[in-house]
Design an enzyme around this catalytic site. Structure first.
Site, PDB file in Angstrom:
ATOM      1  N   SER A   1       0.841  -1.205   0.000  1.00  0.00           N
ATOM      2  CA  SER A   1       0.000   0.000   0.000  1.00  0.00           C
ATOM      3  C   SER A   1       0.873   1.250   0.000  1.00  0.00           C
ATOM      4  O   SER A   1       1.946   1.283   0.615  1.00  0.00           O
ATOM      5  CB  SER A   1      -0.908   0.009   1.235  1.00  0.00           C
ATOM      6  OG  SER A   1      -1.809  -1.070   1.204  1.00  0.00           O
TER       7      SER A   1
ATOM      8  N   GLU B   1      -9.077  -2.127  -7.109  1.00  0.00           N
ATOM      9  CA  GLU B   1      -9.555  -2.889  -5.952  1.00  0.00           C
ATOM     10  C   GLU B   1     -11.066  -3.104  -6.033  1.00  0.00           C
ATOM     11  O   GLU B   1     -11.795  -2.911  -5.061  1.00  0.00           O
ATOM     12  CB  GLU B   1      -9.207  -2.149  -4.657  1.00  0.00           C
ATOM     13  CG  GLU B   1      -7.727  -1.840  -4.482  1.00  0.00           C
ATOM     14  CD  GLU B   1      -6.920  -3.069  -4.091  1.00  0.00           C
ATOM     15  OE1 GLU B   1      -7.526  -4.137  -3.899  1.00  0.00           O
ATOM     16  OE2 GLU B   1      -5.695  -2.954  -4.000  1.00  0.00           O
TER      17      GLU B   1
END
Length: 571
Positions: free
Chosen positions: A366, A496
């Site tokens: 991330s 995502e």
């Protein structure tokens, strides 16, 4: 725009000429009619005889009153129309500006502050133009006309009355400057409060889930107290202006009454002339009082104008460019770097190619810059260095409309607009009314959304609520996929897209996505490697750099961190 920002801004907007002329001519006529009333009154008083009442003169006075009322109403409406039109066009200009500002602006500014600029600041300008400005124009003409008549009637008494003018100016000038400072602070605090309110209410579920009521209450009370304090400072200025103007007016009236009474007593002035003089004094007094309000409102409007001009002077997204069909063209990143302002680079020296019709996946820790890559492709931002091209043409050479309409974007949070399912499916299309129900049901079926839509009583016309809160995450996601099907994008981007869904919803959505990806150039961001193991190429990104490229099996063999991710998720 620096010298006289308010007037420059107003005159930069197309002012409707016909209503302005009608309003100004009506104002002048109203003023002249009003100026005749004291003279007619003088004739009535000086020539009054109970045994021989002049009916014609009385009828004339009544006619003058009626004409003044009609013309005054017409001119007031015309000038108000001009003011409302100016503000309408100003708001339209600001609204278009906000729509065309780059995403970078909204990264740095609260949306609530922008709302305050287009609503509150323009309201201040509107009040000045529609209410105070017509009174100001009327007052200027009335004062000039009345003073000229009074000088002709009795120059000594007129000069006695005008002694108060320098005192009034000396009082109003410093108070006006103070009002400008206070108003600027008040508008800033109003914008800040609007931004805080919108942010808190927009994330009401987060606030309640975090049990942050006390925190938000305290923060809101602080903002409200600041507004209260600014309001008191403004009230203090008005509290000084009102009584001072009243005091000056009363002193002038008393002096004129006294001096005029002496003149009537010694026979150098008639009673009718004194009454006419006092009526003219009243006609002058009312505008002077409104001038005080006008100039204080003008200072407020100048503060609001500076903020509006700051926004209008910002650079917009460049929308002009080439129209190009990007079908069967490869997307190239060539030594692309990007950073926000002077911060550390988010993406550094990134190069890769996306062949047409292939699926390319991005993964990695991330914060590595994966979503920023999508932002650069969408042209929300421009690279600090390097080049992004489609075929051999830089994407910056293409018209934004041509480029973005050929991209499809399905994100994790599936943003939706308040409105119906139909509104959200057709959102942004040039002719949404031309889309038939059959077409909508077809794309809904392709996205596996038709079944749950049919369960709603209103079906396609079901209200989804603000940000789609009346739908589940899986339902919102399938609406987003159906919207992408309807647009038939050449390049599909998914960020995502299934990360926040339960296993049952994920399975349905994944089926819909697989259907959507068929035959399209597809870019996928995923933390779940199970969704990208079949990608034609996987690009592994760490701290803005590409550290690995290949198929799933190739990265398992060559990239330690990817292999660690795979072992954690796939075994």
């Amino acid at each position: 725009m620096k010298k006289n920002p308010f007037f420059n801004l107003i005159f930069s907007i197309r002012i409707p000429k016909t209503p302005l002329i009608i309003g100004m001519v009506g104002t002048i006529l109203t003023t002249f009619v009003g100026l005749s009333i004291p003279l007619l009154t003088r004739e009535v008083v000086d020539g009054f005889n109970p045994n021989n009442i002049n009916i014609g003169l009385i009828i004339g006075i009544i006619a003058v009153f009626l004409i003044q009322a009609v013309v005054d109403g017409l001119s007031t409406y015309s000038l108000a129309y001009v003011g409302q039109t100016i503000v309408q066009r100003l708001r339209e200009t600001m609204w278009v500006k906000f729509l065309h500002l780059p995403v970078r602006y909204y990264d740095k500014n609260k949306s609530g502050e922008s709302v305050s600029r287009i609503v509150n600041d323009t309201s201040i300008v509107k009040d000045l133009i529609t209410q105070h400005f017509p009174q100001f124009i009327n007052g200027i003409i009335t004062i000039i006309g009345a003073v000229i008549i009074l000088l002709i009637m009795d120059w000594k008494m007129t000069l006695l009355m005008l002694i108060a003018v320098p005192f009034v100016v000396a009082v109003l000038m410093p108070l006006g400057k103070k009002m400008s400072t206070v108003s600027r602070g008040l508008q800033d605090e109003t914008a800040n409060f609007s931004g805080a309110v919108q942010q808190t209410l927009g994330e009401i579920r987060l606030m309640k889930a975090s049990h942050a009521e006390n925190h938000e209450r305290s923060k809101g009370f602080n903002n409200i107290k600041e507004l209260f304090l600014f309001g008191l400072r403004e009230a203090k200025i008005f509290a000084m202006i009102g009584p001072l103007m009243y005091l000056v007016n009363m002193l002038v009236v008393v002096v004129i009454f006294g001096y005029g009474g002496i003149r009537v007593a010694d026979g150098s002035m008639s009673t009718g002339s004194l009454i006419a003089f006092l009526l003219y004094l009243v006609q002058i007094t009312f505008p002077i009082t409104s001038f005080a309000m006008f100039f204080t409102q003008l200072q407020k409007a100048k503060g609001a104008t500076e903020r509006i001009i700051d926004i209008l002077d910002l650079d917009e997204e460049p929308f002009a460019g080439r129209e190009l069909d990007i079908s069967n063209k490869a997307l190239h990143f060539q030594n692309v770097s990007f950073q926000y302002n002077d911060e550390e680079k988010v993406i550094e020296d990134m190069s890769f190619t996306v062949p047409p019709g292939k699926m390319i996946a991005f993964c990695g820790p991330s914060g590595g810059g994966k979503t920023t890559v999508f932002g650069l492709i969408e042209q929300y931002y421009e690279p600090t260095s390097g080049n992004i091209s489609i075929g051999d043409i830089p994407i910056t050479d293409l018209a934004k409309s041509s480029w973005r309409t050929q991209l499809g974007y399905v994100s994790q949070d599936s943003p939706m607009m308040a409105g119906t399912i139909r509104d959200n499916l057709t959102y942004g299309l040039e002719n949404p009314e031309s889309i038939t129900d059959d077409e909508l049901w077809e794309v809904a079926k392709m996205a596996y959304a038709d079944q749950f839509i049919k369960e709603f009583p209103e079906q396609l016309d079901t209200e989804v609520g603000e940000r789609g809160v009346k739908l589940s995450g899986g339902q919102r996601q399938r609406i987003a996929i159906a919207r992408a099907f309807l647009r038939n994008p050449k390049i599909l981007m998914m960020d995502e897209a299934t990360a926040s869904l339960d296993s049952q919803s994920e399975a349905i959505v994944q089926q819909a996505l697989s259907r959507l990806m068929e035959g399209r150039t597809t870019l996928v961001i995923a933390h779940r490697l199970s969704t990208i193991v079949d990608a034609d190429k996987i690009i592994f990104i760490e701290k803005g750099r590409i550290t690995g490229t290949g198929t799933h099996q190739e990265l398992i063999a060559s990239h330690d961190l990817y292999r660690e991710f795979a072992e954690q998720q796939l075994t």
